[in-house]
Design an enzyme around this catalytic site. Structure first.
Site, PDB file in Angstrom:
ATOM      1  N   ASN A   9       0.867  -1.180   0.000  1.00 59.13           N
ATOM      2  CA  ASN A   9       0.000   0.000   0.000  1.00 59.13           C
ATOM      3  C   ASN A   9       0.902   1.228   0.000  1.00 59.13           C
ATOM      4  O   ASN A   9       1.488   1.562   1.017  1.00 59.13           O
ATOM      5  CB  ASN A   9      -0.888  -0.038   1.260  1.00 59.13           C
ATOM      6  N   LYS A  11       0.155   4.263  -0.271  1.00 60.21           N
ATOM      7  CA  LYS A  11      -0.467   5.449   0.357  1.00 60.21           C
ATOM      8  C   LYS A  11      -0.246   6.678  -0.525  1.00 60.21           C
ATOM      9  O   LYS A  11      -0.158   6.538  -1.748  1.00 60.21           O
ATOM     10  CB  LYS A  11       0.072   5.624   1.785  1.00 60.21           C
ATOM     11  N   HIS A  96      -9.395   1.272   5.318  1.00 59.09           N
ATOM     12  CA  HIS A  96      -8.095   1.462   5.976  1.00 59.09           C
ATOM     13  C   HIS A  96      -8.284   2.418   7.152  1.00 59.09           C
ATOM     14  O   HIS A  96      -9.081   3.351   7.085  1.00 59.09           O
ATOM     15  CB  HIS A  96      -7.081   2.025   4.971  1.00 59.09           C
ATOM     16  N   GLU A 166      -4.991  -4.638  10.796  1.00 58.42           N
ATOM     17  CA  GLU A 166      -3.938  -3.632  10.956  1.00 58.42           C
ATOM     18  C   GLU A 166      -4.170  -2.868  12.255  1.00 58.42           C
ATOM     19  O   GLU A 166      -4.964  -1.917  12.285  1.00 58.42           O
ATOM     20  CB  GLU A 166      -3.964  -2.650   9.785  1.00 58.42           C
ATOM     21  N   GLY A 172       2.998   2.489  10.754  1.00 55.78           N
ATOM     22  CA  GLY A 172       3.974   3.556  10.567  1.00 55.78           C
ATOM     23  C   GLY A 172       4.701   3.958  11.835  1.00 55.78           C
ATOM     24  O   GLY A 172       5.370   4.989  11.874  1.00 55.78           O
ATOM     25  N   SER A 212       3.836  -1.979  10.325  1.00 54.45           N
ATOM     26  CA  SER A 212       5.296  -2.065  10.501  1.00 54.45           C
ATOM     27  C   SER A 212       5.869  -3.441  10.161  1.00 54.45           C
ATOM     28  O   SER A 212       6.778  -3.914  10.835  1.00 54.45           O
ATOM     29  CB  SER A 212       5.681  -1.643  11.924  1.00 54.45           C
TER      30      SER A 212
HETATM   31  P1  13P Z   1       3.337   0.479   7.653  1.00 58.10           P
HETATM   32  O1  13P Z   1       3.825  -0.826   7.067  1.00 58.10           O
HETATM   33  O2  13P Z   1       4.053   1.678   7.130  1.00 58.10           O
HETATM   34  O3  13P Z   1       3.250   0.421   9.138  1.00 58.10           O
HETATM   35  O4  13P Z   1       1.818   0.651   7.117  1.00 58.10           O
HETATM   36  C1  13P Z   1       0.924  -0.401   7.230  1.00 58.10           C
HETATM   37  C2  13P Z   1      -0.299  -0.054   6.491  1.00 58.10           C
HETATM   38  O5  13P Z   1      -1.039   0.824   6.874  1.00 58.10           O
HETATM   39  C3  13P Z   1      -0.581  -0.786   5.245  1.00 58.10           C
HETATM   40  O6  13P Z   1      -1.863  -0.542   4.794  1.00 58.10           O
END
Ligand code: 13P
Length: 250
Positions: A9, A11, A96, A166, A172, A212
């Protein structure tokens, strides 16, 4: 036996040119004939079409990060599932936590999107997750169960759906859920789905972990019986890291 699925993803990152560079690198690394794990990437809307063209020859699936629950109309700034399907997207990520928290998406809205996306032939990655506060006060299971039940309300067939667990506090932040913490929630999601549909349907459902995930923790997470791959944020923006995670799923 469930085939693991790893999706990047991206983002709100990367221009079209940067997206093409990253996608090309991943396509070259994944290539054709990868059967041990399904791989997808979810670039931003402006890059979807071009990225779709450079990964077309490979085994990578194209995913979008969101869609609207109507096909067309006066919804300035929105993109519909119908448009994404016509563009060649296979998947759409829905619900999400960033959409829920920053853009006010309720489970009812997510549910409308899930139904529309499936109706338009897209496969759905339905995201669920608890906040740190919810974990601390001991309501993780009820929060996740609620999001699953409401997200799937009125959805009769989930063969084209994946759930991504998640935990919001792990996204993050560098704080990953331990494999035991993640496994506990994944098992509970599977039990919820077995209750709504059937044990056989739940057994087929793939449940990804996200938050993460890195090359250093992917093997342990993916070795848990109810963790069927990952939804990867930060680490999916680097070909080497993303491929190491894909290999971990294999
Ligand atoms: P990170 O891997 O950056 O923590 O993000 C996870 C996420 O939100 C994937 O959709």
């Amino acid at each position: 036996m469930r085939t693991k699925i790893v999706v990047g993803n991206w983002k709100m990152n990367n221009t079209i040119a940067e997206s093409l560079e990253l996608a090309t690198g991943i396509a070259e690394a994944v290539g054709k004939g990868i059967h041990c794990c399904e791989v997808g990437i979810a670039p931003s809307f402006p890059a979807l079409h071009e990225v779709g063209k450079v990964i077309e020859w490979s085994d990578i699936s194209l995913a979008a990060q969101n869609c609207h629950y109507e096909n067309d109309g006066a919804f300035t700034g929105e993109v519909s599932a119908r448009m994404l399907a016509a563009l060649g997207c296979s998947f759409v990520i829905l619900g999400h936590s960033e959409r829920r928290q920053l853009f006010g998406e309720t489970s009812a809205i997510v549910n409308r999107k899930v139904k529309k996306a499936l109706e338009e032939g897209l496969r759905v990655i339905l995201c669920v997750g608890e906040t740190l506060h919810e974990r601390e006060i001991g309501v993780t299971e009820s929060v996740i169960t609620g999001q699953v039940v409401e997200g799937l309300d009125g959805v009769s067939d989930i063969s084209n759906l994946v759930i991504a667990y998640e935990p919001v506090w792990a996204i993050g932040t560098g704080m990953t859920a331990t494999s035991a913490q993640a496994e506990e929630v994944h098992a509970s999601i599977r039990a919820t789905v077995a209750g709504i549909y059937s044990p056989a349907v739940a057994d087929h459902l793939r449940i990804q972990y996200g938050g993460s995930v890195k090359p250093s923790n992917a093997v342990e997470l993916f070795s848990m019986p109810n963790i069927d791959g990952g939804l990867i944020g930060g680490a999916s923006l680097n070909v080497g890291d993303f491929m190491a995670i894909v290999k971990a799923a294999c």
